[in-house]
Design a protein around this motif. Sequence first.
Motif, PDB file in Angstrom:
ATOM      1  N   TRP A   1      49.432  34.203  40.741  1.00  0.00           N
ATOM      2  CA  TRP A   1      49.052  35.619  40.795  1.00  0.00           C
ATOM      3  C   TRP A   1      50.301  36.457  41.018  1.00  0.00           C
ATOM      4  O   TRP A   1      50.942  36.356  42.062  1.00  0.00           O
ATOM      5  CB  TRP A   1      48.037  35.860  41.912  1.00  0.00           C
ATOM      6  CG  TRP A   1      47.656  37.297  42.099  1.00  0.00           C
ATOM      7  CD1 TRP A   1      47.497  38.236  41.146  1.00  0.00           C
ATOM      8  CD2 TRP A   1      47.398  37.949  43.355  1.00  0.00           C
ATOM      9  NE1 TRP A   1      47.147  39.437  41.698  1.00  0.00           N
ATOM     10  CE2 TRP A   1      47.072  39.294  43.050  1.00  0.00           C
ATOM     11  CE3 TRP A   1      47.380  37.523  44.680  1.00  0.00           C
ATOM     12  CZ2 TRP A   1      46.765  40.224  44.051  1.00  0.00           C
ATOM     13  CZ3 TRP A   1      47.070  38.442  45.673  1.00  0.00           C
ATOM     14  CH2 TRP A   1      46.760  39.778  45.354  1.00  0.00           C
ATOM     15  N   MET A   2      50.623  37.302  40.041  1.00  0.00           N
ATOM     16  CA  MET A   2      51.755  38.209  40.161  1.00  0.00           C
ATOM     17  C   MET A   2      51.259  39.510  40.792  1.00  0.00           C
ATOM     18  O   MET A   2      50.739  40.399  40.111  1.00  0.00           O
ATOM     19  CB  MET A   2      52.385  38.464  38.792  1.00  0.00           C
ATOM     20  CG  MET A   2      53.064  37.232  38.219  1.00  0.00           C
ATOM     21  SD  MET A   2      53.738  37.465  36.561  1.00  0.00           S
ATOM     22  CE  MET A   2      54.783  38.890  36.811  1.00  0.00           C
TER      23      MET A   2
ATOM     24  N   ALA B   1      44.410  41.748  32.976  1.00  0.00           N
ATOM     25  CA  ALA B   1      43.573  42.604  33.814  1.00  0.00           C
ATOM     26  C   ALA B   1      43.710  42.253  35.286  1.00  0.00           C
ATOM     27  O   ALA B   1      43.632  43.131  36.150  1.00  0.00           O
ATOM     28  CB  ALA B   1      42.114  42.496  33.371  1.00  0.00           C
ATOM     29  N   ARG B   2      43.911  40.987  35.589  1.00  0.00           N
ATOM     30  CA  ARG B   2      44.007  40.544  36.985  1.00  0.00           C
ATOM     31  C   ARG B   2      45.395  40.038  37.358  1.00  0.00           C
ATOM     32  O   ARG B   2      45.598  39.567  38.486  1.00  0.00           O
ATOM     33  CB  ARG B   2      42.979  39.444  37.261  1.00  0.00           C
ATOM     34  CG  ARG B   2      41.536  39.884  37.113  1.00  0.00           C
ATOM     35  CD  ARG B   2      40.586  38.753  37.444  1.00  0.00           C
ATOM     36  NE  ARG B   2      40.665  37.671  36.460  1.00  0.00           N
ATOM     37  CZ  ARG B   2      40.015  36.503  36.588  1.00  0.00           C
ATOM     38  NH1 ARG B   2      39.284  36.280  37.669  1.00  0.00           N
ATOM     39  NH2 ARG B   2      40.134  35.581  35.653  1.00  0.00           N
ATOM     40  N   ASN B   3      46.355  40.109  36.434  1.00  0.00           N
ATOM     41  CA  ASN B   3      47.722  39.636  36.665  1.00  0.00           C
ATOM     42  C   ASN B   3      47.758  38.170  37.076  1.00  0.00           C
ATOM     43  O   ASN B   3      48.486  37.773  38.001  1.00  0.00           O
ATOM     44  CB  ASN B   3      48.432  40.502  37.711  1.00  0.00           C
ATOM     45  CG  ASN B   3      49.283  41.577  37.074  1.00  0.00           C
ATOM     46  OD1 ASN B   3      49.661  41.485  35.903  1.00  0.00           O
ATOM     47  ND2 ASN B   3      49.575  42.613  37.828  1.00  0.00           N
TER      48      ASN B   3
ATOM     49  N   ASP C   1      43.723  51.002  28.549  1.00  0.00           N
ATOM     50  CA  ASP C   1      42.680  50.796  29.548  1.00  0.00           C
ATOM     51  C   ASP C   1      42.781  49.360  30.052  1.00  0.00           C
ATOM     52  O   ASP C   1      42.514  48.402  29.321  1.00  0.00           O
ATOM     53  CB  ASP C   1      41.297  51.055  28.952  1.00  0.00           C
ATOM     54  CG  ASP C   1      40.203  51.039  30.014  1.00  0.00           C
ATOM     55  OD1 ASP C   1      40.540  50.901  31.211  1.00  0.00           O
ATOM     56  OD2 ASP C   1      39.009  51.161  29.646  1.00  0.00           O
ATOM     57  N   THR C   2      43.176  49.198  31.304  1.00  0.00           N
ATOM     58  CA  THR C   2      43.389  47.855  31.852  1.00  0.00           C
ATOM     59  C   THR C   2      42.088  47.092  32.046  1.00  0.00           C
ATOM     60  O   THR C   2      42.101  45.863  32.135  1.00  0.00           O
ATOM     61  CB  THR C   2      44.125  47.951  33.195  1.00  0.00           C
ATOM     62  OG1 THR C   2      43.365  48.785  34.096  1.00  0.00           O
ATOM     63  CG2 THR C   2      45.510  48.555  33.009  1.00  0.00           C
ATOM     64  N   THR C   3      40.953  47.796  32.122  1.00  0.00           N
ATOM     65  CA  THR C   3      39.680  47.099  32.340  1.00  0.00           C
ATOM     66  C   THR C   3      39.185  46.384  31.089  1.00  0.00           C
ATOM     67  O   THR C   3      38.340  45.495  31.179  1.00  0.00           O
ATOM     68  CB  THR C   3      38.625  48.093  32.816  1.00  0.00           C
ATOM     69  OG1 THR C   3      38.448  49.113  31.826  1.00  0.00           O
ATOM     70  CG2 THR C   3      39.051  48.717  34.139  1.00  0.00           C
TER      71      THR C   3
END
Length: 314
Positions: A93-94, A248-250, A293-295
């Motif tokens: 996870w970044m 979206a969650r890196n 849009d990141t979502t």
Amino acid sequence: MSALSRGLISRLRLLSVGVRAPPTNVSTFQFRRYSDVSSTDEYDTNVVQPRIIEAKPGIMTPNSKRTGAIAVKCGMTALWDKWGARVPITVLWMDDNIVSQVKTFEKEGISSLQLGCGHKKEKHLTKPEVGHFRAQGVPMKRKLREFPVTEDALLPVGTSIGVRHFVPGQYVDVTGITRGKGFQGGMKRWGMKGMPASHGASLSHRSIGSTGQRDAPGKVFKGKKMPGRMGGKQQTVKNVWVYKIDPARNLMWVKGQVPGAEGNFVFIKDAVYKKSDSSLLPFPTYFAPEDEDTTELVPLVADLGEADPFMAAD
């Protein structure tokens, strides 16, 4: 002439002459160090102006070196590919990587980027750390790491480094601190055979045996593998294959194991030996469009091809 009169005359001569100009055989560095800066501006003719670093895409050359990233090890899992093979995967996870400091040849003598990861409250930081973040104008970070880069890969302070800095299918090197296992014997630490488990080995089954010779040389050589502290050291796993990324969650899925326990920080950079195609890597990093849009971002999976890359060749 008495000593008093000679001293009085010398003082009157100094007052009549006034303040002398600085000599020409003394360097400007000495004036700047021992005098006021405003009084030496007229002598300093080689003032280096700060270079403006812009955040814009560039072209990567074979000699270019990109920055790395900081990630948190979330644990291990397993995935099944399209051939039905079970693949061991480590999830990284970044957590909000940003550039916290830029070092250039003009000022520090090196070319590197300092990255910060995570978030931390000001009361949990030392005063030098708080002063460093305030001077750079970036939020408080939990972990810092410096990555050497080339001149064309410099980024301005505050630039965000996301998981799309890496591309699925490329190879990376992952560095971390291994799990500390405490003081261990030679069998567990070095994989030694041990003593016989039957006759003649009373209470010494896991002993390492002889460690030296007799009178010649009569000592134990340095570097002999013996019991001692195991683990808790920096380790780099090279050529780790990036299987999947989730913008979206890196999150990033890599094949195999990486050093460290769950929750530890690891440092990721482009592989030194198995280099990827420079045209496929975003340089100096990935710049997201303003209207993105990141979502709605979907995970990206590496192309496995027609042959199973996880199965050993016959």
